[in-house]
Design a protein around this motif. Structure first.
Motif, PDB file in Angstrom:
ATOM      1  N   LYS A 262     -33.442 -48.141 -37.252  1.00  0.00           N
ATOM      2  CA  LYS A 262     -32.272 -48.505 -38.056  1.00  0.00           C
ATOM      3  C   LYS A 262     -32.692 -49.002 -39.442  1.00  0.00           C
ATOM      4  CE  LYS A 262     -28.057 -51.249 -38.150  1.00  0.00           C
ATOM      5  NZ  LYS A 262     -27.030 -51.921 -37.350  1.00  0.00           N
ATOM      6  N   ALA A 263     -33.794 -49.776 -39.476  1.00  0.00           N
ATOM      7  CA  ALA A 263     -34.245 -50.315 -40.768  1.00  0.00           C
ATOM      8  C   ALA A 263     -34.593 -49.180 -41.732  1.00  0.00           C
ATOM      9  CB  ALA A 263     -35.455 -51.230 -40.558  1.00  0.00           C
ATOM     10  N   VAL A 264     -35.234 -48.127 -41.236  1.00  0.00           N
ATOM     11  CA  VAL A 264     -35.602 -46.992 -42.098  1.00  0.00           C
ATOM     12  C   VAL A 264     -34.331 -46.332 -42.638  1.00  0.00           C
ATOM     13  CG1 VAL A 264     -36.691 -44.700 -42.136  1.00  0.00           C
ATOM     14  CG2 VAL A 264     -37.768 -46.567 -40.859  1.00  0.00           C
ATOM     15  N   LEU A 265     -33.377 -46.085 -41.740  1.00  0.00           N
ATOM     16  CA  LEU A 265     -32.142 -45.400 -42.157  1.00  0.00           C
ATOM     17  C   LEU A 265     -31.339 -46.258 -43.133  1.00  0.00           C
ATOM     18  CD1 LEU A 265     -31.197 -43.975 -38.646  1.00  0.00           C
ATOM     19  CD2 LEU A 265     -31.912 -42.649 -40.638  1.00  0.00           C
ATOM     20  N   ALA A 270     -29.309 -47.181 -48.586  1.00  0.00           N
ATOM     21  CA  ALA A 270     -28.815 -48.301 -49.400  1.00  0.00           C
ATOM     22  C   ALA A 270     -28.350 -47.844 -50.782  1.00  0.00           C
ATOM     23  CB  ALA A 270     -29.897 -49.369 -49.516  1.00  0.00           C
ATOM     24  N   GLY A 271     -28.985 -46.791 -51.292  1.00  0.00           N
ATOM     25  CA  GLY A 271     -28.610 -46.359 -52.656  1.00  0.00           C
ATOM     26  C   GLY A 271     -27.463 -45.372 -52.692  1.00  0.00           C
ATOM     27  N   VAL A 272     -26.939 -44.969 -51.539  1.00  0.00           N
ATOM     28  CA  VAL A 272     -25.868 -43.957 -51.551  1.00  0.00           C
ATOM     29  C   VAL A 272     -24.599 -44.576 -52.136  1.00  0.00           C
ATOM     30  CG1 VAL A 272     -24.379 -42.481 -50.132  1.00  0.00           C
ATOM     31  CG2 VAL A 272     -26.820 -42.674 -49.600  1.00  0.00           C
ATOM     32  N   ARG A 273     -24.109 -43.906 -53.167  1.00  0.00           N
ATOM     33  CA  ARG A 273     -22.960 -44.420 -53.895  1.00  0.00           C
ATOM     34  C   ARG A 273     -21.730 -44.495 -52.984  1.00  0.00           C
ATOM     35  NH1 ARG A 273     -19.653 -42.726 -57.832  1.00  0.00           N
ATOM     36  NH2 ARG A 273     -19.760 -40.634 -56.997  1.00  0.00           N
ATOM     37  N   ARG A 274     -20.934 -45.499 -53.106  1.00  0.00           N
ATOM     38  CA  ARG A 274     -19.652 -45.658 -52.416  1.00  0.00           C
ATOM     39  C   ARG A 274     -19.801 -45.899 -50.907  1.00  0.00           C
ATOM     40  NH1 ARG A 274     -15.567 -44.246 -55.569  1.00  0.00           N
ATOM     41  NH2 ARG A 274     -14.157 -43.340 -54.050  1.00  0.00           N
ATOM     42  N   ALA A 288     -29.110 -53.384 -33.039  1.00  0.00           N
ATOM     43  CA  ALA A 288     -29.402 -52.130 -33.761  1.00  0.00           C
ATOM     44  C   ALA A 288     -29.147 -50.877 -32.936  1.00  0.00           C
ATOM     45  CB  ALA A 288     -30.827 -52.152 -34.320  1.00  0.00           C
ATOM     46  N   THR A 289     -28.178 -50.977 -32.048  1.00  0.00           N
ATOM     47  CA  THR A 289     -27.784 -49.823 -31.249  1.00  0.00           C
ATOM     48  C   THR A 289     -27.038 -48.778 -32.081  1.00  0.00           C
ATOM     49  OG1 THR A 289     -27.792 -50.933 -29.138  1.00  0.00           O
ATOM     50  CG2 THR A 289     -26.102 -49.309 -29.440  1.00  0.00           C
ATOM     51  N   PHE A 290     -26.337 -49.244 -33.093  1.00  0.00           N
ATOM     52  CA  PHE A 290     -25.582 -48.365 -33.994  1.00  0.00           C
ATOM     53  C   PHE A 290     -25.887 -48.724 -35.442  1.00  0.00           C
ATOM     54  CE2 PHE A 290     -22.747 -48.224 -30.296  1.00  0.00           C
ATOM     55  CZ  PHE A 290     -22.324 -46.905 -30.271  1.00  0.00           C
ATOM     56  N   LEU A 291     -25.758 -47.726 -36.301  1.00  0.00           N
ATOM     57  CA  LEU A 291     -25.687 -47.992 -37.741  1.00  0.00           C
ATOM     58  C   LEU A 291     -24.242 -47.707 -38.146  1.00  0.00           C
ATOM     59  CD1 LEU A 291     -26.934 -48.501 -40.554  1.00  0.00           C
ATOM     60  CD2 LEU A 291     -27.390 -46.061 -40.677  1.00  0.00           C
ATOM     61  N   SER A 292     -23.523 -48.747 -38.551  1.00  0.00           N
ATOM     62  CA  SER A 292     -22.117 -48.579 -38.925  1.00  0.00           C
ATOM     63  C   SER A 292     -21.977 -48.755 -40.428  1.00  0.00           C
ATOM     64  CB  SER A 292     -21.240 -49.607 -38.200  1.00  0.00           C
ATOM     65  OG  SER A 292     -21.319 -49.426 -36.805  1.00  0.00           O
ATOM     66  N   PHE A 293     -21.240 -47.835 -41.033  1.00  0.00           N
ATOM     67  CA  PHE A 293     -21.046 -47.935 -42.494  1.00  0.00           C
ATOM     68  C   PHE A 293     -19.619 -47.544 -42.853  1.00  0.00           C
ATOM     69  CE2 PHE A 293     -21.531 -43.342 -42.776  1.00  0.00           C
ATOM     70  CZ  PHE A 293     -22.437 -43.050 -41.764  1.00  0.00           C
ATOM     71  N   ARG A 388     -30.826 -35.517 -44.250  1.00  0.00           N
ATOM     72  CA  ARG A 388     -29.571 -34.786 -43.998  1.00  0.00           C
ATOM     73  C   ARG A 388     -28.356 -35.687 -44.235  1.00  0.00           C
ATOM     74  NH1 ARG A 388     -29.919 -33.053 -38.530  1.00  0.00           N
ATOM     75  NH2 ARG A 388     -32.055 -33.717 -38.367  1.00  0.00           N
ATOM     76  N   MET A 389     -28.499 -36.951 -43.839  1.00  0.00           N
ATOM     77  CA  MET A 389     -27.382 -37.882 -44.069  1.00  0.00           C
ATOM     78  C   MET A 389     -27.115 -38.061 -45.553  1.00  0.00           C
ATOM     79  SD  MET A 389     -28.004 -40.886 -41.267  1.00  0.00           S
ATOM     80  CE  MET A 389     -26.394 -41.658 -41.402  1.00  0.00           C
ATOM     81  N   LYS A 390     -28.210 -38.210 -46.310  1.00  0.00           N
ATOM     82  CA  LYS A 390     -28.049 -38.448 -47.746  1.00  0.00           C
ATOM     83  C   LYS A 390     -27.369 -37.262 -48.411  1.00  0.00           C
ATOM     84  CE  LYS A 390     -31.563 -41.012 -49.852  1.00  0.00           C
ATOM     85  NZ  LYS A 390     -32.980 -41.376 -49.977  1.00  0.00           N
TER      86      LYS A 390
END
Ligand code: PLP
Length: 394
Positions: A262-265, A270-274, A288-293, A388-390
């Motif tokens: 999770k820390a890597v992701l 962190a820099g992805v706009r919006r 850290a079971t999920f990354l929620s944004f 891919r996420m970015k």
């Protein structure tokens, strides 16, 4: 959640010991069981890991909730404050206890907003059911303080946050009782199972009796037990507990792996706009079971969910449309649909729950995406996923 990702020799060894003893039930058969008491062993280890006086295992997280509500004296006509983002089990068990669920808003922690909880309190309120969603914690200190001030019982549902801590203290240990689930898709699993953790001797006494038809479990002869209260059969079998013993021993490694991925992701995104991350009251304690944004608008969140899917980023949940976890799809709960009459039919709700407005919660959940963190990812897979996420979120 990833418990099922690691099932192997340790689970097999623990199970074999139970099979060899031939005793699959947690109570009785003392002479035959060859010293095997897997439910007791799991309880001792859970109590140690959670730093509480008592852990009592039972057949599911739902059973743990029903048991905790009963042990805490929640019953007919009592109001229980619940979040609209949780699993239906919280609502089901409140209703089946004869009590009345009252929704308070969640905030960007994805858990109950303490201010909204305070506003929802009435003379009928008996308990607050705080649910620690998606691996991280509610503002449990503020909720505990509100409960203390208003003399309400705090019950925690930590089914989705096994191993999470708040300022070093295990989530699930701030209230009168904490509930855990060990179903197949939780952080650690028994296949099916759950537990109530508590520091309170009386809650423990009531909980362990409730899950076994009210048996007082005071003597060595089960047939001679007294039954001071009504109970049910929510017992965990020795087979399930055996798997749980092996799984609990894996918990630290599971947490460490999830946190690393999770820390890597998180750092990479962190820099992805919006894009902003879910608020976590104590980031160091996140399981850290999920990354929620969150995205700025519902449209953008819907678009991002599709784009992530198209980019092959699996395990992304848009809870706002989810049948189990968000109130918008809970018409059966809101109309108290049941083959037989529920106690709430008798007490009345006072308003049409299907028309309930939770604008603050909707504003959060309509913009939120949660991505599952898996244990078996390699470093390469994590960095591919990040790339891919970015590009999907760009
Ligand atoms: C927040 C929450 N509470 C309770 C439960 C119920 O647990 P179980 O499936 O073990 O009955 C779940 C299961 O998904 C859950 O997510």
């Amino acid at each position: 959640m990833p418990g099922f990702e690691f099932i192997g020799d340790e689970e097999r060894r623990e199970l074999q010991q139970v099979i060899d003893s031939g005793v699959l039930m947690r109570y009785g058969f003392d002479a035959a069981r060859n010293g095997q008491w897997k439910c007791r062993e799991l309880e001792q280890q859970l109590a140690g890991r959670f730093g509480v006086r008592h852990a009592h295992v039972c057949s599911s997280g739902t059973a743990a909730l029903a048991t905790a509500l009963s042990a805490c004296g929640v019953g007919a006509g009592d109001a229980v404050i619940v979040p609209p983002f949780t699993f239906v089990a919280d609502l089901e068990t409140v209703l089946l206890a004869g009590a009345v669920p009252v929704f308070a808003e969640i905030d960007q922690t994805l858990c109950l907003d303490p201010r909204s909880v305070e506003q929802a309190i009435t003379s009928k309120t008996k308990a607050v059911l705080a649910v620690h969603m998606c691996g991280a914690m509610a503002q449990i200190d503020a909720l505990a303080e509100i409960c203390r001030r208003h003399q309400l019982t705090l019950i925690e549902d930590a089914a989705q946050a096994a191993g999470a801590t708040f300022h070093g203290r295990m989530v699930g240990t701030f209230g009168k009782a904490g509930c855990l689930s060990f179903d197949y898709v939780k952080t650690i699993t028994c296949g099916e199972g759950g537990a109530v953790v508590t520091d309170d001797d009386e809650i423990y006494r009531l909980a362990q009796a409730y899950t076994d038809h009210g048996h007082d479990h005071l003597g060595a002869d089960r047939g001679a037990d007294q039954h001071p209260h009504i109970g049910v059969n929510f017992r965990l079998s020795e087979l399930h507990a055996a798997v749980g013993v092996a799984q609990l021993a894996r918990l630290d490694r599971i947490l460490e792996t999830q946190r690393r991925h999770k820390a890597v992701l998180k750092e990479g995104l962190a820099g992805v706009r919006r894009l902003e991350f879910r608020a976590v009251p104590d980031p160091a304690g996140d399981s850290a079971t999920f990354l929620s944004f969150l995205l700025p608008t519902e449209d953008e969140a819907r678009h991002a969910t599709k784009a992530l899917g198209a980019a092959g980023v699996d395990g992304c949940f848009y809870w706002y449309d989810n049948n189990w976890h968000y109130h918008r799809k809970w018409d059966h709960i809101k109309t108290f649909a049941s083959p037989g009459r529920l106690a709430i039919d008798r007490f009345g709700y006072g308003s049409d729950l299907t028309k309930i407005a939770l604008p603050q919660s909707d504003a959060v959940m309509s913009r939120t995406i949660s991505m599952l963190i898996k244990l078996r990812w390699t470093e390469q897979q994590v960095s591919d996923r990040l790339a891919r996420m970015k590009s999907a979120l760009a």
